[in-house]
Design an enzyme around this catalytic site. Structure first.
Site, PDB file in Angstrom:
ATOM      1  N   SER A 183      -4.916   8.685   0.597  1.00 56.15           N
ATOM      2  CA  SER A 183      -5.527   7.850  -0.440  1.00 56.15           C
ATOM      3  C   SER A 183      -5.981   6.500   0.098  1.00 56.15           C
ATOM      4  CB  SER A 183      -4.553   7.656  -1.599  1.00 56.15           C
ATOM      5  OG  SER A 183      -3.317   7.132  -1.149  1.00 56.15           O
ATOM      6  N   ASP A 432       1.701  -0.048  -9.002  1.00 58.66           N
ATOM      7  CA  ASP A 432       1.126   0.411  -7.736  1.00 58.66           C
ATOM      8  C   ASP A 432       1.047  -0.790  -6.804  1.00 58.66           C
ATOM      9  OD1 ASP A 432      -0.267   1.367  -5.582  1.00 58.66           O
ATOM     10  OD2 ASP A 432      -1.983   2.112  -6.713  1.00 58.66           O
ATOM     11  N   HIS A 435      -1.694   0.824  -3.022  1.00 65.58           N
ATOM     12  CA  HIS A 435      -3.155   0.823  -2.934  1.00 65.58           C
ATOM     13  C   HIS A 435      -3.684  -0.571  -3.241  1.00 65.58           C
ATOM     14  CE1 HIS A 435      -1.953   5.024  -3.882  1.00 65.58           C
ATOM     15  NE2 HIS A 435      -2.797   5.268  -2.894  1.00 65.58           N
TER      16      HIS A 435
END
Length: 459
Positions: A183, A432, A435
């Protein structure tokens, strides 16, 4: 000497240069009156003053361009659709003619530096490019503090140019760049597509289902440039854990993932990115035999951790690319990107910082340093291994670990979901801190990527 062109006698500002030793000629012009007390001395002084100052002027504006006036700063509420520094760059891209400039760019170490305030802001916002994965679209999800958008990375030894979308398209005219990995590769890919889309609309020409944008390709018709993403969280062949299967991953360390490997002949530049998935439970196989596992209670396998497995996966990948490609390819490995969890991942304030770390405030150490070290070492080992084939397979590490470590403010946090506190702050909220918001710090990765590509092409 300088003499008037025959056809331009009526234009006192028109000149033609002629050779005369080392340029010791005199102009014949009406700029100085005939009764000037020292016409020759005045002309000579101005002429040589201009010659002496010219190199300093060129040096000053090339390496230290003046900052924009404060009134040109981008408003927080309205980020630009197109802030390209060059809207009409020449094609093909012009290379510096001065050896001094080229050597300075080549020698620059982008890993050492600091984050400094920047009024310019990003090239795009949360609604302009249409390719941002929902979980990283912090602006559209209501993140109230936008100060994280106004920082730039300042290397110690040089200037890092602002990303020029036109220049990128010129370098990738009739070419294909592919991002392969987890990712983080997708995070970097979407950043790049958004920045380039500020000058040229991307056309989505391929997608394999709607599964989190894992296999997609965009085409920029203006330059016949293609940008792709291949989901491959281990680079080597892997079977990911699933609800209906075993609760661990299976990695085959002796072969690459053919989901991207089969397209290798059609790729001109490949950007690799792995790391975080190696922390998950997994069983490792090599040549059909089980080597061991990582965090596999209940299985009769030896616990061997994941560091050596990461090294083996990177080595297999780089060697396979070198073996298969003989017509030229740029291989760039983006190094490990640290996370910034402070406490539990599902509590308020898991990554609460709103500014970068300052000098010496955060050290690169522990697992972050170890993961980066393995990746950088394997790139260098592969470069030495291919020897004289370096003109066909050019290898480089895009070392972003330290500069990313310094940006705890750049993650979505709770804004991985739209307006998470619309009904008040709950006891639990998913965060999160791995990311990166888009736009955000990951845009800097692509600033450096463009400089790395330019240098590899010059070689």
């Amino acid at each position: 000497m300088l003499e008037k062109h025959k056809d331009d006698r009526k234009s006192p500002g028109a000149w033609r240069a002629t050779k005369d030793g080392f340029g010791n000629g005199t102009p014949t012009s009406s700029f100085f009156p005939k009764d000037h007390p020292f016409p020759f001395l005045t002309r000579k002084f101005l002429q040589w003053t201009f010659y002496l100052l010219l190199p300093f002027i060129v040096f000053r504006f090339y390496f230290y361009p003046s900052p924009p006036p404060s009134h040109l700063a981008i408003p927080l509420s309205s980020l630009p659709l197109n802030s390209s520094p060059s809207s009409s760059s020449s094609f093909p891209p012009q290379l510096p003619e001065e050896e001094g400039i080229l050597s300075k760019e080549t020698a620059c170490d982008y890993t050492q530096g600091k984050w400094v305030p920047d009024k310019m802001g990003p090239l795009y916002n949360g609604t302009t490019c249409g390719t941002i994965k929902d979980g990283q679209n912090c602006m559209s999800h209501g993140r109230p503090d936008l100060g994280f958008l106004y920082w730039r990375w300042q290397p110690q030894e040089c200037q890092l140019p602002r990303f020029d979308p036109n220049e990128f398209l010129q370098f990738f005219a009739d070419r294909h760049i592919a991002f392969v990995g987890d990712s983080m590769a997708r995070n970097q890919l979407e950043s790049l597509v958004c920045m380039v889309s500020s000058v040229s609309p991307p056309n989505l020409v391929y997608k394999n289902g709607d599964d989190d944008n894992k296999f997609r390709r965009w085409h920029f018709a203006s330059h016949n440039a293609s940008v792709s993403i291949y989901w491959s969280p281990f680079l080597v062949k892997g079977v990911e854990k699933s609800k209906n299967g075993p609760d661990h991953n299976e990695l085959y360390l002796d072969r690459i993932d053919e989901r991207w490997g089969k397209d290798l002949d059609g790729i001109d530049t490949i950007v690799l990115s792995i790391g975080h998935w190696f922390l998950h439970p997994a069983v490792y196989l090599d040549d059909g035999k089980v080597l061991g596992c990582h965090y596999c209670p209940g299985l009769n396998h030896t616990e061997i951790g994941f560091y050596d497995v990461l090294r083996k996966a990177v080595r297999t990948t780089l060697n396979t690319i070198s073996d298969r490609r003989g017509d030229g390819i740029d291989v760039i490995l983006t190094t490990f990107s640290p996370s910034h969890f402070e406490g539990d991942w599902d509590k308020f304030g898991a990554c609460p910082k709103t500014e970068p770390y300052g000098e010496g405030e955060k050290l690169l150490e522990g697992m972050d340093a170890d993961m980066r070290k393995i990746e950088v070492e394997e790139v260098e080992s592969a470069r030495l291994g291919i020897g004289g084939n370096q003109k066909k397979v050019r290898l480089e590490a895009l070392d972003v670990t330290r500069l990313s470590l310094m940006r705890p403010d750049g993650h979505p946090g709770p804004y991985m979901y739209p307006f998470p506190f619309a009904n008040g702050v709950g006891e639990r909220v998913q965060n999160d801190c791995v990311h990166w918001c888009l736009p955000g710090p990951v845009d800097t990765w692509n600033q450096i990527l463009l400089q790395v590509i330019k240098r590899l092409r010059r070689q």
